[in-house]
Design a protein around this motif. Structure first.
Motif, PDB file in Angstrom:
ATOM      1  N   TYR A   1       0.767  -1.355  -0.004  1.00 26.36           N
ATOM      2  CA  TYR A   1       0.005   0.025   0.163  1.00 26.36           C
ATOM      3  C   TYR A   1       0.755   1.299  -0.079  1.00 26.36           C
ATOM      4  O   TYR A   1       0.614   2.220  -0.765  1.00 26.36           O
ATOM      5  CB  TYR A   1      -0.854  -0.041   1.125  1.00 26.36           C
TER       6      TYR A   1
ATOM      7  N   ALA B   1      -6.771   6.671  -2.480  1.00 23.41           N
ATOM      8  CA  ALA B   1      -6.450   5.481  -1.782  1.00 23.41           C
ATOM      9  C   ALA B   1      -6.146   5.810  -0.299  1.00 23.41           C
ATOM     10  O   ALA B   1      -6.318   4.652   0.356  1.00 23.41           O
ATOM     11  CB  ALA B   1      -5.462   4.966  -2.694  1.00 23.41           C
ATOM     12  N   THR B   2      -5.793   6.766  -0.119  1.00 24.37           N
ATOM     13  CA  THR B   2      -5.243   6.850   1.543  1.00 24.37           C
ATOM     14  C   THR B   2      -6.589   7.037   2.350  1.00 24.37           C
ATOM     15  O   THR B   2      -6.350   6.488   3.562  1.00 24.37           O
ATOM     16  CB  THR B   2      -4.724   8.305   1.748  1.00 24.37           C
ATOM     17  N   ILE B   3      -7.876   6.864   2.063  1.00 21.70           N
ATOM     18  CA  ILE B   3      -9.023   6.607   2.808  1.00 21.70           C
ATOM     19  C   ILE B   3      -9.016   5.173   3.206  1.00 21.70           C
ATOM     20  O   ILE B   3      -9.405   4.818   4.471  1.00 21.70           O
ATOM     21  CB  ILE B   3     -10.115   7.007   1.869  1.00 21.70           C
ATOM     22  N   LEU B   4      -8.544   4.404   2.068  1.00 28.98           N
ATOM     23  CA  LEU B   4      -8.566   2.933   2.481  1.00 28.98           C
ATOM     24  C   LEU B   4      -7.532   2.643   3.593  1.00 28.98           C
ATOM     25  O   LEU B   4      -7.662   1.973   4.524  1.00 28.98           O
ATOM     26  CB  LEU B   4      -7.985   2.016   1.205  1.00 28.98           C
ATOM     27  N   GLY B   5      -6.358   3.295   3.416  1.00 27.64           N
ATOM     28  CA  GLY B   5      -5.309   3.144   4.762  1.00 27.64           C
ATOM     29  C   GLY B   5      -5.664   3.747   5.759  1.00 27.64           C
ATOM     30  O   GLY B   5      -5.545   3.024   6.838  1.00 27.64           O
TER      31      GLY B   5
ATOM     32  N   LEU C   1      -8.926   3.585   6.993  1.00 29.21           N
ATOM     33  CA  LEU C   1      -9.871   2.706   7.343  1.00 29.21           C
ATOM     34  C   LEU C   1      -9.235   1.674   8.044  1.00 29.21           C
ATOM     35  O   LEU C   1      -9.553   1.246   9.069  1.00 29.21           O
ATOM     36  CB  LEU C   1     -10.803   2.357   6.426  1.00 29.21           C
ATOM     37  N   MET C   2      -8.340   0.867   7.423  1.00 32.47           N
ATOM     38  CA  MET C   2      -7.508  -0.143   7.769  1.00 32.47           C
ATOM     39  C   MET C   2      -6.738  -0.044   8.884  1.00 32.47           C
ATOM     40  O   MET C   2      -6.816  -0.818   9.937  1.00 32.47           O
ATOM     41  CB  MET C   2      -6.433  -0.520   6.542  1.00 32.47           C
TER      42      MET C   2
ATOM     43  N   SER D   1      -0.641   6.395   8.236  1.00 30.80           N
ATOM     44  CA  SER D   1      -1.770   6.488   7.499  1.00 30.80           C
ATOM     45  C   SER D   1      -2.830   7.660   7.785  1.00 30.80           C
ATOM     46  O   SER D   1      -3.258   8.249   6.642  1.00 30.80           O
ATOM     47  CB  SER D   1      -2.717   5.233   7.924  1.00 30.80           C
TER      48      SER D   1
END
Lengths: 212, 162
Positions: free
Chosen positions: B77, B112-116, B118-119, B145
């Motif tokens: 990521y 894509a940083t939104i995904l990071g 949330l993870m 993140s």
């Protein structure tokens, strides 16, 4: 593609490559420098097996609830069983504070030791860590193990919570802290700390080196 | 108008170099952190227990998804984020203006940083409320993140306001 772009991309790849290389190199180095001092001499109070006059004495400082210690257990057994060099094995408790049942598990192994079955009990505790690690009170599970290895269960139960068992664990833990053990398991061969072996061959090689 | 919809639909046509450089640097730091944990994972059976409690976190059932260590997913990521930021910066500084496809790559990198985020929120939740143990490197990754998300949001919002 012009030369400027090649240099740009080259820098990017080199930076990432250096990071990975640096990590691998520094981790290898960190393992070689032993941080702990010298363990106390082996005494009659220690849990010992193997010949007293063996050319190699292995001391393991360990925590019965630590996952890495549990993972090392079969490896240690394999090394002890297959080594052509006689090994005297010593186990010392270092229950870590973040493992809530590690101390009482150590007490259980001490109670088993009072009936001459320390190694059988510690072996079961390592093998079945998952069964008792998270229990609010693991004593009943330990009593089950005691029954399984043929101990007098009533005596085991009262010994487990006796001051003798508690003091024995405390004394070993204090010694481990005093000499600065900073991870479990930590192995010493003939008084010298070794880096945590990554497999059977590496363990065997360390024992052969210690015997020389 | 739904703001999130707007963020997705609206093409990105402005991004400050400083913010993208910050994203690149933070992503590289995150990559170093995750790469460390990944190497640690593949080197030994289990990392030896230290007094910090890392062992509990790193050997828990949450440390792998479909048999793949989450540290490796994290490293991939961060690498992709760094790559996205780098492609944009490289195009911008090569002498000609960044083209629309470079902005497009940057936009998807930022999203894509939104995904990071949330993870990382999930893994921090796991550490606090499920395991009750903390792994410093994992918390470090959560911090990178969050920072990536903040910088990304900053670029996206500024783009909205022109």
């Amino acid at each position: 593609m012009n030369i400027k772009r090649v240099i740009f991309w080259g820098c990017f790849v080199v930076v990432l490559g250096l990071i990975v290389w640096g990590l691998i190199a520094s981790m290898g180095k960190g393992q070689n420098t032993g941080t702990a001092g010298t363990p106390a001499p082996v005494s009659s109070a220690d849990h010992s097996r193997g010949p007293v006059d063996a050319p190699v004495t292995m001391i393991e400082y360990s925590d019965l609830q630590c996952p890495a210690c549990g993972a090392y257990h079969p490896l240690v057994e394999k090394v002890l069983a297959s080594s052509t060099i006689p090994i005297r094995m010593i186990y010392r408790h270092y229950p870590l504070p973040q493992h809530k049942n590690a101390f009482v598990a150590a007490q259980a192994s001490e109670a088993a030791a009072m009936q001459g079955k320390f190694w059988e009990m510690s072996g079961l505790l390592f093998t079945y860590q998952d069964q008792w690690s998270e229990l609010a009170d693991p004593r009943e599970v330990f009593a089950g193990y005691a029954l399984r290895i043929g101990l007098n269960v009533e005596k085991f139960k009262s010994d487990m919570d006796s001051d003798i068992a508690k003091n024995a664990v405390t004394a070993q833990r204090d010694e481990a802290q005093k000499i600065g053990i900073n991870k479990t398991p930590t192995f010493f061969l003939n008084g010298k700390e070794i880096e945590s072996p990554q497999g059977y061959e590496q363990f065997k090689a360390a024992i052969e080196a210690a015997a020389k | 108008m739904n703001n999130s919809k707007l963020l997705l639909k609206r093409p990105l046509n402005r991004a400050s170099t400083a913010s993208v450089v910050a994203i690149l640097v933070i992503a590289i730091l995150g990559f170093a952190d995750s790469a460390f944990l990944t190497i640690e994972h593949y080197r030994g059976v289990v990392p030896p227990c230290t007094t910090a409690g890392c062992d509990i976190v790193l050997t828990s059932v949450f440390s792998a998804i479909w048999g793949m260590p989450v540290a490796l997913l994290g490293a991939v990521y961060y690498l992709l984020i760094a790559l996205g930021a780098f492609i944009f910066l490289e195009a911008k500084h090569i002498g000609k203006a960044a083209e629309s496809h470079h902005f497009s790559i940057l936009k998807w990198t930022l999203l894509a940083t939104i995904l990071g985020l949330l993870m990382s929120l999930w893994f921090t939740y796991v550490q606090i409320f499920i395991l009750g143990s903390y792994c410093l490197y994992c918390l470090g990754s959560a911090l990178t993140s969050v920072l990536l998300f903040v910088f990304a949001l900053n670029i996206l919002i500024k783009n909205e306001n022109i």
